[in-house]
Design an enzyme around this catalytic site. Structure first.
Site, PDB file in Angstrom:
ATOM      1  N   HIS A   1       4.063   4.083  13.331  1.00 20.60           N
ATOM      2  CA  HIS A   1       4.159   5.490  12.841  1.00 20.60           C
ATOM      3  C   HIS A   1       3.437   6.606  13.237  1.00 20.60           C
ATOM      4  CE1 HIS A   1       1.527   3.137  10.349  1.00 20.60           C
ATOM      5  NE2 HIS A   1       1.052   4.258  10.020  1.00 20.60           N
TER       6      HIS A   1
ATOM      7  N   ASP B   1       4.851  11.648   3.496  1.00 21.85           N
ATOM      8  CA  ASP B   1       3.610  10.292   3.172  1.00 21.85           C
ATOM      9  C   ASP B   1       3.652  10.218   1.782  1.00 21.85           C
ATOM     10  OD1 ASP B   1       1.164   8.764   4.804  1.00 21.85           O
ATOM     11  OD2 ASP B   1       1.090   9.149   2.870  1.00 21.85           O
TER      12      ASP B   1
ATOM     13  N   GLN C   1      -5.105   1.151  10.521  1.00 18.78           N
ATOM     14  CA  GLN C   1      -3.585   1.147  10.180  1.00 18.78           C
ATOM     15  C   GLN C   1      -3.444   0.047   9.172  1.00 18.78           C
ATOM     16  OE1 GLN C   1      -1.704  -1.075  13.641  1.00 18.78           O
ATOM     17  NE2 GLN C   1       0.467  -0.781  12.639  1.00 18.78           N
ATOM     18  N   SER C   2      -2.762   0.531   8.141  1.00 15.40           N
ATOM     19  CA  SER C   2      -2.288  -0.211   6.840  1.00 15.40           C
ATOM     20  C   SER C   2      -0.850  -0.608   6.858  1.00 15.40           C
ATOM     21  CB  SER C   2      -3.028   0.639   5.657  1.00 15.40           C
ATOM     22  OG  SER C   2      -1.947   1.984   5.675  1.00 15.40           O
TER      23      SER C   2
ATOM     24  N   ASN D   1      -2.233   4.999  14.347  1.00 15.01           N
ATOM     25  CA  ASN D   1      -3.382   3.976  14.417  1.00 15.01           C
ATOM     26  C   ASN D   1      -3.169   2.762  14.637  1.00 15.01           C
ATOM     27  OD1 ASN D   1      -5.113   6.075  12.828  1.00 15.01           O
ATOM     28  ND2 ASN D   1      -4.296   6.135  10.901  1.00 15.01           N
TER      29      ASN D   1
HETATM   30  P1  AMP Z   1      -1.590   3.893   8.492  1.00 16.49           P
HETATM   31  O1  AMP Z   1      -2.954   3.862   7.444  1.00 16.49           O
HETATM   32  O2  AMP Z   1      -1.903   4.684   9.814  1.00 16.49           O
HETATM   33  O3  AMP Z   1      -0.866   2.489   8.785  1.00 16.49           O
HETATM   34  O4  AMP Z   1      -0.734   4.739   7.615  1.00 16.49           O
HETATM   35  C1  AMP Z   1       0.261   4.305   6.638  1.00 16.49           C
HETATM   36  C2  AMP Z   1       0.794   5.276   5.789  1.00 16.49           C
HETATM   37  O5  AMP Z   1       1.975   5.020   5.141  1.00 16.49           O
HETATM   38  C3  AMP Z   1      -0.293   5.862   4.745  1.00 16.49           C
HETATM   39  O6  AMP Z   1      -0.926   7.282   4.864  1.00 16.49           O
HETATM   40  C4  AMP Z   1       0.178   5.780   3.544  1.00 16.49           C
HETATM   41  O7  AMP Z   1      -0.004   6.527   2.521  1.00 16.49           O
HETATM   42  C5  AMP Z   1       1.818   5.621   3.730  1.00 16.49           C
HETATM   43  N1  AMP Z   1       2.741   4.987   3.090  1.00 16.49           N
HETATM   44  C6  AMP Z   1       2.410   3.603   2.765  1.00 16.49           C
HETATM   45  N2  AMP Z   1       3.741   3.327   1.876  1.00 16.49           N
HETATM   46  C7  AMP Z   1       4.446   4.263   1.915  1.00 16.49           C
HETATM   47  C8  AMP Z   1       5.786   4.749   1.255  1.00 16.49           C
HETATM   48  N3  AMP Z   1       6.299   3.989   0.674  1.00 16.49           N
HETATM   49  N4  AMP Z   1       6.261   5.865   1.396  1.00 16.49           N
HETATM   50  C9  AMP Z   1       5.425   6.596   2.193  1.00 16.49           C
HETATM   51  N5  AMP Z   1       4.376   6.515   2.680  1.00 16.49           N
HETATM   52  C10 AMP Z   1       3.769   5.425   2.460  1.00 16.49           C
END
Ligand code: AMP
Length: 113
Positions: A99, A29, A93-94, A86
């Site tokens: 994942h 991450d 979720q972002s 998430n």
């Molecule tokens: P979520 O909030 O569950 O959708 O988690 C998304 C995760 O993806 C977060 O922990 C971010 O830090 C991670 N993330 C976003 N973009 C990248 C990237 N390019 N490489 C690695 N991790 C990422």
């Protein structure tokens, strides 16, 4: 291809990949929330847990099996770890490509924030 995790899976975007096979990719991450914070994704674009239909049950099981393998690699087996999925706004979720978060290397708290 607009999805950043699809681009990571096809190596069109940079990431520190720690494991990959024909169905899944695991990478660190970019904003770690624990000493070990790895994301395990399917190569197939699935938007999130809500998009998991019965015909994808085996794939989701595979992601958990990959998490176990990576946890062993990362030295998390003895002390344990947490897996998180998430879904949507309330779930936090972002990134809208399914994942599994693998978090370890510290004691997790409960309830989660
Ligand atoms: P979520 O909030 O569950 O959708 O988690 C998304 C995760 O993806 C977060 O922990 C971010 O830090 C991670 N993330 C976003 N973009 C990248 C990237 N390019 N490489 C690695 N991790 C990422």
């Amino acid at each position: 291809m607009s999805c950043v995790f699809c681009r990571i899976a096809t190596r069109q975007a940079p990431a520190t990949i720690v494991y990959e096979d024909e169905r899944a990719v695991a990478f660190r991450d970019i904003a770690p929330q624990a000493p070990v914070h790895i994301l395990i994704i399917p190569r197939e674009h699935i938007t999130g847990p809500l998009d998991v239909s019965e015909d994808r049950e085996a794939l989701i099981g595979h992601l958990v099996a990959v998490a176990a393998k990576v946890a062993q690699q990362e030295g998390l087996a003895a002390d344990g770890y947490r897996l998180v999925l998430n879904q949507g706004r309330n779930g936090g979720q972002s990134v809208f490509h399914l994942h599994v978060h693998l978090l370890g290397g510290r004691r997790m708290t409960w309830p989660p924030g």
